[in-house]
Design an enzyme around this catalytic site. Structure first.
Site, PDB file in Angstrom:
ATOM      1  CD  GLU A  57      -1.373  -2.358   2.050  1.00 48.79           C
ATOM      2  OE1 GLU A  57      -2.189  -3.043   2.674  1.00 48.79           O
ATOM      3  OE2 GLU A  57      -0.137  -2.604   2.023  1.00 48.79           O
ATOM      4  CB  CYS A  92      -0.860  -0.473   5.395  1.00 52.45           C
ATOM      5  SG  CYS A  92       0.827  -0.973   4.988  1.00 52.45           S
ATOM      6  CB  SER A 176      19.374 -40.361  -9.065  1.00 53.91           C
ATOM      7  OG  SER A 176      20.398 -39.489  -8.610  1.00 53.91           O
ATOM      8  CB  SER A 230      21.116 -37.697  13.917  1.00 53.54           C
ATOM      9  OG  SER A 230      21.573 -38.849  13.226  1.00 53.54           O
ATOM     10  CD  GLU A 303      15.183 -30.148  -4.423  1.00 54.57           C
ATOM     11  OE1 GLU A 303      16.237 -30.744  -4.736  1.00 54.57           O
ATOM     12  OE2 GLU A 303      14.791 -29.124  -5.008  1.00 54.57           O
ATOM     13  N   GLY A 305      15.560 -37.775   0.529  1.00 51.17           N
ATOM     14  CA  GLY A 305      15.502 -39.141   0.039  1.00 51.17           C
ATOM     15  C   GLY A 305      14.344 -39.865   0.715  1.00 51.17           C
TER      16      GLY A 305
END
Length: 371
Positions: A57, A92, A176, A230, A303, A305
């Protein structure tokens, strides 16, 4: 439908178009566009283009003034309710009142607790005519990331995977590159540029040594890189730890991690380490999502596995998915996109809604939402 309604839709759609200019740059803030109209002419327009900077705005008002336009008595179109609180910028709604706007057309209310109807009340109390709910579904879809972040109090998570027709992301040996087409991969990079962060597990880093940056797309900002690890097996020379990108790398680990590696990672430029709770000898993903609030991350492209994807799904942490499916078959020995979900009965299956399919040359893109 009256002519005025058609005009309202036209100007709101223009506001939505402008709002998309902030894609990938607003962090926890929504995508907002604003158009100011007077005498059937657009006299000012603007978008929220960067986290912490002017809202749409204000940018529209400044645009109109830079053109020498008189704003008083004009109609303002905005896809989200104007804010009513002091945050990184002033309210605003109060600025709109001050400028003498006659009418405000709003796509959807803002669910943020500090706004949530208060912006509309400020406008109405000042005698401004308010129309709410125009193109509402389109406005909600534009900011699904923002609305999910507020509702679930965690980042909006999109699971993206390129796979064979029988759901495999690699051969048994781990090969892959490349299952899907170059066009599909470019589409995937567009997603990276639209979201705040990209997340993978340590298995992906060790197998592929990805950079996790944006390439082959119009978005130049690189997402924050999140790696769940981990025990801290990540090599110190991994590409995801590069310090020449305009984003940080976050390593999520546990108290069971390699303490020597921990100190070395902490000393690296643009690398942050988060110590999370441990669950089943892995990073507790819900705890990680909670801790990511400190980094202004409202959306994540997952993304991962098969293991990380399955764990995120089991913890109800996936909101939407993009499956890029190639016309090939890899068979039962191929590595699946999603690991064991521990589902024994159909009634426990993860249900998908709003599923859509589209052709991407030889590939198919399937999108949907996790119920």
């Amino acid at each position: 439908m009256y002519l005025e309604d058609f005009n309202d839709i036209f100007y709101m759609e223009r506001a939505l178009e402008i709002a998309r200019e902030g894609t990938g740059k607003t962090k926890t803030n929504p995508l907002v566009g604003c158009v100011i109209v007077k005498d059937d002419k657009i006299i000012g327009q603007g978008a929220h283009l960067k986290f912490g900077e002017n809202h749409a705005e204000v940018n529209a008002i400044l645009d109109a003034k830079s053109r020498g336009e008189d704003i008083r008595g004009a109609t303002l179109y905005v896809n989200l309710e104007p804010c009513s609180h002091y945050g990184k910028t002033p309210p605003c709604a109060e600025r709109i009142v001050k400028e003498g706007i006659r009418r405000v057309v709003i796509g959807t209310a803002d669910p943020f607790e500090k706004v949530s109807g208060r912006g509309i009340k400020i406008l109405e109390d000042a005698g401004i005519s308010v129309t709410e709910g125009l193109c509402e579904e389109e406005c909600l879809n534009l900011n699904e990331r923002f609305f999910t972040y507020l509702k679930n109090k965690r980042p909006f998570v999109v699971l993206k995977s390129g796979m064979s027709l029988d759901g495999k992301i690699a051969t048994e040996s781990g090969e892959s590159k490349w299952i899907t087409s170059e066009f599909s991969r470019a589409h995937g990079h567009e997603l990276r540029g639209q979201l705040d962060a990209i997340m993978v597990g340590i298995g992906t880093v060790l197998a592929d040594d990805p950079s996790l940056n944006t390439r082959h797309c119009k978005y130049k900002n690189n997402p924050i890189r999140i790696i769940t690890d981990s025990s801290l097996r990540i090599p110190l020379d991994a590409k995801v730890l590069r310090d020449d990108l305009d984003s940080i790398a976050i390593i999520a680990t546990t108290e069971s991690c390699d303490k020597d590696k921990l100190e070395k990672l902490k000393a690296m430029k643009n690398v942050e380490v988060i110590i999370c709770k441990e669950k089943d000898k892995r990073v507790d993903l819900k705890d990680l999502m909670e801790k990511l609030k400190d980094y202004d991350i409202s959306s994540i492209l997952l993304e991962g596995g098969r293991t990380l994807n399955a764990e995120m799904l089991k913890n109800n942490l996936v909101d939407k998915f993009y499956f890029f499916i190639a016309p090939i078959l890899l068979g039962s020995k191929g590595i699946p996109a999603i690991g064991d979900l521990e589902i024994d009965e159909l009634k426990d299956a993860i249900r998908i809604k709003d599923m859509k399919c589209e052709k991407l040359f030889d590939d198919i893109l399937v999108t949907g939402r996790c119920d």
